[in-house]
Design a protein around this motif. Sequence first.
Motif, PDB file in Angstrom:
ATOM      1  N   ALA A 120      47.630  10.781-105.328  1.00 50.67           N
ATOM      2  CA  ALA A 120      48.286  12.034-104.947  1.00 50.67           C
ATOM      3  C   ALA A 120      47.821  12.476-103.567  1.00 50.67           C
ATOM      4  CB  ALA A 120      47.976  13.113-105.985  1.00 50.67           C
ATOM      5  N   GLY A 121      48.754  12.912-102.748  1.00 50.38           N
ATOM      6  CA  GLY A 121      48.451  13.370-101.397  1.00 50.38           C
ATOM      7  C   GLY A 121      48.554  12.294-100.339  1.00 50.38           C
ATOM      8  N   GLU A 122      48.599  11.019-100.740  1.00 49.61           N
ATOM      9  CA  GLU A 122      48.736   9.936 -99.776  1.00 49.61           C
ATOM     10  C   GLU A 122      50.196   9.772 -99.365  1.00 49.61           C
ATOM     11  OE1 GLU A 122      45.188   6.780-100.248  1.00 49.61           O
ATOM     12  OE2 GLU A 122      46.785   6.536-101.744  1.00 49.61           O
ATOM     13  N   TRP A 123      50.386   8.996 -98.281  1.00 51.74           N
ATOM     14  CA  TRP A 123      51.725   8.690 -97.795  1.00 51.74           C
ATOM     15  C   TRP A 123      52.150   7.296 -98.253  1.00 51.74           C
ATOM     16  CZ3 TRP A 123      55.701  11.236 -95.786  1.00 51.74           C
ATOM     17  CH2 TRP A 123      55.480  12.461 -95.172  1.00 51.74           C
ATOM     18  N   LEU A 124      53.335   7.225 -98.837  1.00 47.35           N
ATOM     19  CA  LEU A 124      53.958   5.970 -99.256  1.00 47.35           C
ATOM     20  C   LEU A 124      55.197   5.747 -98.406  1.00 47.35           C
ATOM     21  CD1 LEU A 124      54.567   3.605-101.320  1.00 47.35           C
ATOM     22  CD2 LEU A 124      55.774   5.340-102.681  1.00 47.35           C
ATOM     23  N   LEU A 125      55.348   4.536 -97.851  1.00 40.82           N
ATOM     24  CA  LEU A 125      56.565   4.136 -97.146  1.00 40.82           C
ATOM     25  C   LEU A 125      57.291   3.104 -97.997  1.00 40.82           C
ATOM     26  CD1 LEU A 125      58.466   3.912 -94.635  1.00 40.82           C
ATOM     27  CD2 LEU A 125      56.924   2.099 -93.807  1.00 40.82           C
ATOM     28  N   VAL A 126      58.569   3.344 -98.242  1.00 40.65           N
ATOM     29  CA  VAL A 126      59.384   2.408 -99.017  1.00 40.65           C
ATOM     30  C   VAL A 126      60.578   1.983 -98.181  1.00 40.65           C
ATOM     31  CG1 VAL A 126      60.818   2.104-101.078  1.00 40.65           C
ATOM     32  CG2 VAL A 126      58.673   3.387-101.224  1.00 40.65           C
ATOM     33  N   HIS A 127      60.750   0.690 -98.013  1.00 40.87           N
ATOM     34  CA  HIS A 127      61.917   0.172 -97.303  1.00 40.87           C
ATOM     35  C   HIS A 127      63.097   0.069 -98.273  1.00 40.87           C
ATOM     36  CE1 HIS A 127      59.831  -0.625 -93.581  1.00 40.87           C
ATOM     37  NE2 HIS A 127      58.880  -1.293 -94.230  1.00 40.87           N
ATOM     38  N   GLY A 128      64.273   0.430 -97.777  1.00 40.34           N
ATOM     39  CA  GLY A 128      65.460   0.409 -98.634  1.00 40.34           C
ATOM     40  C   GLY A 128      65.520   1.623 -99.540  1.00 40.34           C
ATOM     41  N   GLY A 129      65.467   2.808 -98.952  1.00 40.46           N
ATOM     42  CA  GLY A 129      65.397   4.025 -99.747  1.00 40.46           C
ATOM     43  C   GLY A 129      66.606   4.258-100.633  1.00 40.46           C
ATOM     44  N   GLY A 130      67.761   3.710-100.270  1.00 36.19           N
ATOM     45  CA  GLY A 130      68.957   3.924-101.061  1.00 36.19           C
ATOM     46  C   GLY A 130      69.160   2.913-102.172  1.00 36.19           C
ATOM     47  N   SER A 131      68.296   1.939-102.277  1.00 37.44           N
ATOM     48  CA  SER A 131      68.426   0.899-103.300  1.00 37.44           C
ATOM     49  C   SER A 131      67.981   1.416-104.659  1.00 37.44           C
ATOM     50  CB  SER A 131      67.568  -0.311-102.914  1.00 37.44           C
ATOM     51  OG  SER A 131      66.186   0.036-102.965  1.00 37.44           O
ATOM     52  N   GLY A 132      68.149   0.577-105.692  1.00 37.38           N
ATOM     53  CA  GLY A 132      67.641   0.950-107.003  1.00 37.38           C
ATOM     54  C   GLY A 132      66.144   1.177-106.981  1.00 37.38           C
ATOM     55  N   ILE A 133      65.421   0.282-106.316  1.00 30.95           N
ATOM     56  CA  ILE A 133      63.972   0.440-106.185  1.00 30.95           C
ATOM     57  C   ILE A 133      63.643   1.690-105.381  1.00 30.95           C
ATOM     58  CG2 ILE A 133      61.888  -0.529-105.114  1.00 30.95           C
ATOM     59  CD1 ILE A 133      62.592  -1.953-107.659  1.00 30.95           C
ATOM     60  N   GLY A 134      64.340   1.892-104.270  1.00 31.52           N
ATOM     61  CA  GLY A 134      64.049   3.028-103.404  1.00 31.52           C
ATOM     62  C   GLY A 134      64.287   4.360-104.069  1.00 31.52           C
ATOM     63  N   THR A 135      65.426   4.505-104.753  1.00 32.63           N
ATOM     64  CA  THR A 135      65.722   5.783-105.398  1.00 32.63           C
ATOM     65  C   THR A 135      64.763   6.062-106.545  1.00 32.63           C
ATOM     66  OG1 THR A 135      67.434   4.673-106.730  1.00 32.63           O
ATOM     67  CG2 THR A 135      68.149   5.828-104.722  1.00 32.63           C
ATOM     68  N   ALA A 136      64.308   5.002-107.215  1.00 28.12           N
ATOM     69  CA  ALA A 136      63.295   5.194-108.257  1.00 28.12           C
ATOM     70  C   ALA A 136      61.952   5.565-107.641  1.00 28.12           C
ATOM     71  CB  ALA A 136      63.159   3.928-109.100  1.00 28.12           C
ATOM     72  N   ALA A 137      61.583   4.910-106.535  1.00 31.00           N
ATOM     73  CA  ALA A 137      60.289   5.168-105.899  1.00 31.00           C
ATOM     74  C   ALA A 137      60.186   6.605-105.400  1.00 31.00           C
ATOM     75  CB  ALA A 137      60.069   4.193-104.747  1.00 31.00           C
ATOM     76  N   ILE A 138      61.278   7.143-104.866  1.00 32.06           N
ATOM     77  CA  ILE A 138      61.255   8.537-104.409  1.00 32.06           C
ATOM     78  C   ILE A 138      60.882   9.454-105.570  1.00 32.06           C
ATOM     79  CG2 ILE A 138      62.693  10.442-103.589  1.00 32.06           C
ATOM     80  CD1 ILE A 138      64.311   8.306-102.005  1.00 32.06           C
TER      81      ILE A 138
END
Length: 336
Positions: A139-157
């Motif tokens: 918690a509080g850290e920064w996560l970068l996810v490539h492909g934010g609109g993908s199935g993985i990306g929308t779940a990761a958000i």
Amino acid sequence: MRAITISSPGEPEVLQLTDEPTPDITADEVLVRVHAAGVNRADLLQRRGFYDPPPGATLIPGLEVSGTIEKLGSEVTGWSVGDRVAALLSGGGYAEFVPVPAGQLLPVPEDFDLTEAAALPEVLSTVWSNIVGRGRVEAGEWLLVHGGGSGIGTAAIQVANHLGVKIAVTVGSERKAEFCRELGADAIINYRDEDFVDRVHEICTHEDGSTGADVILDIIGAKYLERNIKALNTDGRLVIIGMQGGTKTEINLGWLMQPRKTVSATTLRARPKEQKIGIVTEVADRLWPAVISGDIRPIIHETLPIAEATRAHQALEDGTNIGKVLLIVDEEGSRP
């Protein structure tokens, strides 16, 4: 039973609807009557001949389903015939029936849409096992996810929001940027207009004055490796789960050693059954209650009949989808 098979490696047209034997189950498995199956990029790689199933797994594609339990193995406890479930698979989801280790099942309540449940097992298991399991995000850290609109990306958000993690995503269009913003992403980077490394160091700032992402979840692979490493903060962790940008490149190990950066790569499908059961158990404990309450929701781009698997694969290859594409196998299956 009806199933989608791959006639030979190639374009989406090699997917064929065929009649196949109904599979047997072992003592620790259940037979699931499939209602809907998720379509994933791993399926596209398998279709092209680049991603073989694990030893002993079926050649029928499909890594996640929802449906009802048709039959129980002799050693299975805690489940009953007729139970509504979602499941993580090693393959076989594009079919009317699929055998599943009982430990890889998730319960689907009667008031939860059974179609939507098919969009969750693989993405939640992938996101959880990689950003928490391998990435050790806090918690509080920064996560970068490539492909934010993908199935993985929308779940990761949504998982990041649930965990109190700040998240930046890369996207390729304003349409996807707006969706990710509304879904809860803290920062959006359009990789077509700006260099994500520079933007990450502008966005991801820390109290000690350092900059960069603490964890990166990457689907691109070789093409992004150098830039991903440069985008990490000191002690940052890069987790590679895809190879859309190739498999081979060179890096300067000095970029890793002095700032203590870590690179790891993994696939979910090839992990031993015991590891998958452990991951699904953690998802059931840590994320599934948020799914049932609506705090984490499935993002579905399109649902198609199983006979249109070719069209489903083309939708993912076109890259216009936001969220998951699903195949409906049993139209009656969603009814209680």
